[in-house]
Design a protein around this motif. Structure first.
Motif, PDB file in Angstrom:
ATOM      1  N   HIS A   1       0.833  -1.207   0.000  1.00 53.91           N
ATOM      2  CA  HIS A   1       0.000   0.000   0.000  1.00 53.91           C
ATOM      3  C   HIS A   1       0.867   1.257   0.000  1.00 53.91           C
ATOM      4  CE1 HIS A   1      -3.399   2.603   0.903  1.00 53.91           C
ATOM      5  NE2 HIS A   1      -2.739   3.086   1.953  1.00 53.91           N
ATOM      6  N   LEU A   2       1.890   1.265   0.861  1.00 53.02           N
ATOM      7  CA  LEU A   2       2.784   2.428   0.920  1.00 53.02           C
ATOM      8  C   LEU A   2       3.577   2.584  -0.371  1.00 53.02           C
ATOM      9  CD1 LEU A   2       4.086   2.102   4.584  1.00 53.02           C
ATOM     10  CD2 LEU A   2       2.723   3.987   3.662  1.00 53.02           C
ATOM     11  N   ALA A   3       3.978   1.463  -0.974  1.00 49.39           N
ATOM     12  CA  ALA A   3       4.732   1.530  -2.232  1.00 49.39           C
ATOM     13  C   ALA A   3       3.914   2.223  -3.307  1.00 49.39           C
ATOM     14  CB  ALA A   3       5.131   0.131  -2.687  1.00 49.39           C
ATOM     15  N   ARG A   4       2.623   1.936  -3.339  1.00 45.56           N
ATOM     16  CA  ARG A   4       1.756   2.575  -4.330  1.00 45.56           C
ATOM     17  C   ARG A   4       1.462   4.024  -3.958  1.00 45.56           C
ATOM     18  NH1 ARG A   4      -3.226  -1.125  -6.202  1.00 45.56           N
ATOM     19  NH2 ARG A   4      -3.984  -0.583  -4.106  1.00 45.56           N
TER      20      ARG A   4
ATOM     21  N   LEU B   1      -4.161  -9.033  -4.970  1.00 44.35           N
ATOM     22  CA  LEU B   1      -4.267  -7.893  -5.865  1.00 44.35           C
ATOM     23  C   LEU B   1      -5.732  -7.595  -6.185  1.00 44.35           C
ATOM     24  CD1 LEU B   1      -1.332  -8.675  -8.337  1.00 44.35           C
ATOM     25  CD2 LEU B   1      -1.276  -7.431  -6.165  1.00 44.35           C
ATOM     26  N   ASP B   2      -5.965  -6.436  -6.803  1.00 45.82           N
ATOM     27  CA  ASP B   2      -7.331  -6.010  -7.074  1.00 45.82           C
ATOM     28  C   ASP B   2      -8.057  -6.929  -8.038  1.00 45.82           C
ATOM     29  OD1 ASP B   2      -7.000  -3.872  -5.355  1.00 45.82           O
ATOM     30  OD2 ASP B   2      -6.374  -2.490  -6.933  1.00 45.82           O
TER      31      ASP B   2
ATOM     32  N   GLY C   1      -7.876 -10.119  -7.874  1.00 46.89           N
ATOM     33  CA  GLY C   1      -8.071 -11.381  -7.181  1.00 46.89           C
ATOM     34  C   GLY C   1      -6.847 -12.273  -7.146  1.00 46.89           C
ATOM     35  N   THR C   2      -5.784 -11.904  -7.858  1.00 43.82           N
ATOM     36  CA  THR C   2      -4.558 -12.697  -7.853  1.00 43.82           C
ATOM     37  C   THR C   2      -3.923 -12.677  -6.462  1.00 43.82           C
ATOM     38  OG1 THR C   2      -4.133 -12.148 -10.167  1.00 43.82           O
ATOM     39  CG2 THR C   2      -2.266 -12.970  -8.882  1.00 43.82           C
ATOM     40  N   GLN C   3      -3.596 -13.849  -5.960  1.00 49.82           N
ATOM     41  CA  GLN C   3      -2.960 -13.959  -4.648  1.00 49.82           C
ATOM     42  C   GLN C   3      -1.451 -14.092  -4.816  1.00 49.82           C
ATOM     43  OE1 GLN C   3      -3.283 -17.528  -1.909  1.00 49.82           O
ATOM     44  NE2 GLN C   3      -4.556 -16.083  -0.754  1.00 49.82           N
ATOM     45  N   ILE C   4      -0.719 -13.213  -4.157  1.00 48.26           N
ATOM     46  CA  ILE C   4       0.740 -13.201  -4.207  1.00 48.26           C
ATOM     47  C   ILE C   4       1.285 -13.689  -2.874  1.00 48.26           C
ATOM     48  CG2 ILE C   4       2.802 -11.785  -4.515  1.00 48.26           C
ATOM     49  CD1 ILE C   4       1.100 -11.931  -7.024  1.00 48.26           C
ATOM     50  N   LYS C   5       2.124 -14.723  -2.922  1.00 42.65           N
ATOM     51  CA  LYS C   5       2.780 -15.213  -1.711  1.00 42.65           C
ATOM     52  C   LYS C   5       4.283 -15.183  -1.923  1.00 42.65           C
ATOM     53  CE  LYS C   5      -0.898 -18.214   0.028  1.00 42.65           C
ATOM     54  NZ  LYS C   5      -1.233 -19.529   0.601  1.00 42.65           N
ATOM     55  N   ALA C   6       5.008 -14.647  -0.958  1.00 39.45           N
ATOM     56  CA  ALA C   6       6.462 -14.548  -1.076  1.00 39.45           C
ATOM     57  C   ALA C   6       7.111 -14.845   0.260  1.00 39.45           C
ATOM     58  CB  ALA C   6       6.860 -13.160  -1.559  1.00 39.45           C
ATOM     59  N   ARG C   7       8.346 -15.358   0.190  1.00 38.19           N
ATOM     60  CA  ARG C   7       9.099 -15.663   1.408  1.00 38.19           C
ATOM     61  C   ARG C   7      10.463 -14.971   1.454  1.00 38.19           C
ATOM     62  NH1 ARG C   7       9.543 -21.971   1.879  1.00 38.19           N
ATOM     63  NH2 ARG C   7      10.767 -21.334   3.705  1.00 38.19           N
ATOM     64  N   GLN C   8      10.979 -14.567   0.296  1.00 39.58           N
ATOM     65  CA  GLN C   8      12.321 -13.988   0.258  1.00 39.58           C
ATOM     66  C   GLN C   8      12.317 -12.513  -0.093  1.00 39.58           C
ATOM     67  OE1 GLN C   8      15.852 -15.999   0.418  1.00 39.58           O
ATOM     68  NE2 GLN C   8      15.648 -14.013   1.397  1.00 39.58           N
ATOM     69  N   LEU C   9      11.548 -12.137  -1.098  1.00 44.14           N
ATOM     70  CA  LEU C   9      11.526 -10.761  -1.574  1.00 44.14           C
ATOM     71  C   LEU C   9      10.399  -9.971  -0.930  1.00 44.14           C
ATOM     72  CD1 LEU C   9      12.111 -11.395  -5.379  1.00 44.14           C
ATOM     73  CD2 LEU C   9      13.739 -10.336  -3.784  1.00 44.14           C
ATOM     74  N   PRO C  10      10.599  -8.666  -0.731  1.00 46.38           N
ATOM     75  CA  PRO C  10       9.489  -7.830  -0.261  1.00 46.38           C
ATOM     76  C   PRO C  10       8.474  -7.658  -1.389  1.00 46.38           C
ATOM     77  CG  PRO C  10      11.375  -6.458  -0.800  1.00 46.38           C
ATOM     78  CD  PRO C  10      11.824  -7.893  -0.958  1.00 46.38           C
TER      79      PRO C  10
ATOM     80  N   ASP D   1      -6.585  -1.604   7.760  1.00 52.12           N
ATOM     81  CA  ASP D   1      -6.728  -2.719   6.815  1.00 52.12           C
ATOM     82  C   ASP D   1      -8.098  -3.337   7.067  1.00 52.12           C
ATOM     83  OD1 ASP D   1      -6.435  -5.214   5.430  1.00 52.12           O
ATOM     84  OD2 ASP D   1      -5.632  -6.087   7.266  1.00 52.12           O
ATOM     85  N   THR D   2      -8.917  -3.447   6.009  1.00 49.65           N
ATOM     86  CA  THR D   2     -10.312  -3.832   6.204  1.00 49.65           C
ATOM     87  C   THR D   2     -10.721  -5.094   5.443  1.00 49.65           C
ATOM     88  OG1 THR D   2     -11.082  -2.455   4.362  1.00 49.65           O
ATOM     89  CG2 THR D   2     -10.914  -1.408   6.534  1.00 49.65           C
ATOM     90  N   GLY D   3      -9.791  -5.781   4.832  1.00 46.44           N
ATOM     91  CA  GLY D   3     -10.144  -6.982   4.084  1.00 46.44           C
ATOM     92  C   GLY D   3      -8.941  -7.545   3.374  1.00 46.44           C
ATOM     93  N   PRO D   4      -9.112  -8.641   2.642  1.00 46.78           N
ATOM     94  CA  PRO D   4      -7.970  -9.305   2.010  1.00 46.78           C
ATOM     95  C   PRO D   4      -7.385  -8.567   0.814  1.00 46.78           C
ATOM     96  CG  PRO D   4     -10.010 -10.396   1.413  1.00 46.78           C
ATOM     97  CD  PRO D   4     -10.371  -9.393   2.461  1.00 46.78           C
TER      98      PRO D   4
END
Length: 336
Positions: A22-25, A47-48, A50-59, A325-328
């Motif tokens: 959110h801050l990046a945008r 994402l808007d 509906g794509t779900q992004i999961k990460a463990r190494q990169l911000p 934050d109010t939702g996914p």
């Protein structure tokens, strides 16, 4: 000049990744750098579309098209996970790693999985991050700069982070990992901690950021805190109740159901604010605390129950709540 550090107040899984996205945008961030122990903590953003992004190494700040991402030198790197995320998210030319990062080897992961104390007593995710850090402290770990296959991504991240933060027209965003109350040397719950500290200062150290360049510390406070693994959790709900109320959560790395609390512990929030020097609060999972907040995107939609919680959080931390934050979804945010 602008450097923003995002940290979690309690035990992690509070939505730091979404807060960073959110801050990046909102700030059109130039560079988002990952701090923390290693790949032992994951982040999820929807994402808007509906794509779900999961990460463990990169911000996750790359969700803003103008933002580059990097891993700070104090963070352990799993080469397979790093390359997989660069490929999966299409980040060639936009993702970098400090050559001084220690490498998580397969042997580190195997050692943690075979360690009953870590796997069972502590409840570790067994990512190899702690064992790699131990080898790094003993000066026998390999570093990213020792791996030819990672050469295209190597950057002096500390130099670049300080350069960006010092420029009047650019913004650096540092993404902390896990949570303040999981800090190795600061948590009251040892040994139920992670293998590093998880405060704002620790994140700055992981990145090599000059403290004079920090303009804000955004502390993320989860309205209904959660915890993965062992250790105390004040005001804990039963797993069955969390499921019955439709607010159960599951870990990105392990798939385990997260333990969940009815509300924050305000004494712990006060302590976390002291340790981190919080200047702003992002209050997350408001829709779990009050379902009437689900998907709200305007300040006029804030319910009396959430306004009451905001007052309690601000009183405990001494910092203003500036984001809800109010939702996914990534756009399910309110700027106050």
């Amino acid at each position: 000049m602008s450097a923003i550090v995002v940290v979690d107040a309690l035990w992690g899984d509070s939505g730091k990744g979404k807060t960073c996205a959110h801050l990046a945008r909102r700030r059109n961030v130039t560079l988002n750098v990952r701090a923390g122990a290693g790949t032992n903590a994951g982040t999820t953003v929807v994402l808007d579309d509906g794509t779900q992004i999961k990460a463990r190494q990169l911000p996750i700040g790359w969700t803003n098209p103008n933002t580059r991402v990097a891993v700070g030198s104090g963070t352990m790197v799993d080469p397979e996970i790093l390359r997989a995320e660069i490929e999966r998210f299409g980040l060639e030319g936009r993702a970098f790693v400090d050559g001084r990062c220690a490498v998580i080897e397969p042997a580190h992961i195997e050692a943690e999985r075979a360690d009953a104390h870590l796997a069972t007593t502590v409840g570790s995710t067994c990512s190899g991050s702690g064992t790699a850090r131990a080898d790094f402290v003993l000066r026998r770990a390999r570093q990213v700069r020792d791996l030819p296959e990672l050469a295209p991504y190597v950057l002096d991240v500390a130099r670049e982070a300080n350069r960006v933060a010092a420029r009047p027209d650019e913004t650096l965003l540092v993404a902390g990992s896990q949570g303040t109350m999981l800090s190795l040397a600061l948590s009251p719950d040892y040994p139920f901690t992670t293998s590093a500290n998880c405060t704002a200062v620790a994140a700055m150290s992981d990145v090599g950021l000059n403290w004079r360049l920090v303009t804000d510390v955004v502390m993320v406070v989860k309205a209904m805190p959660s915890r993965v693994g062992e250790g105390p959790l004040p005001f804990e709900l039963s797993a069955a109740e969390a499921i019955a109320r439709g607010i159960a959560e599951y870990g990105v790395n392990t798939g385990r159901q997260r333990r969940k609390a009815e509300r924050p512990d305000f004494d712990l929030l006060n302590y976390a604010a002291m340790l981190n020097g919080a200047t702003q609060i992002a209050l997350s999972f408001c829709d779990h605390y009050d379902p009437a907040m689900r998907g709200a995107r305007g300040a006029d939609a804030v319910t009396p129950r959430i306004r009451s919680l905001i007052g309690e959080v601000e009183a405990a931390t001494g910092a203003p709540v500036t984001m809800l934050d109010t939702g996914p979804g990534l756009s399910d945010m309110i700027d106050l």
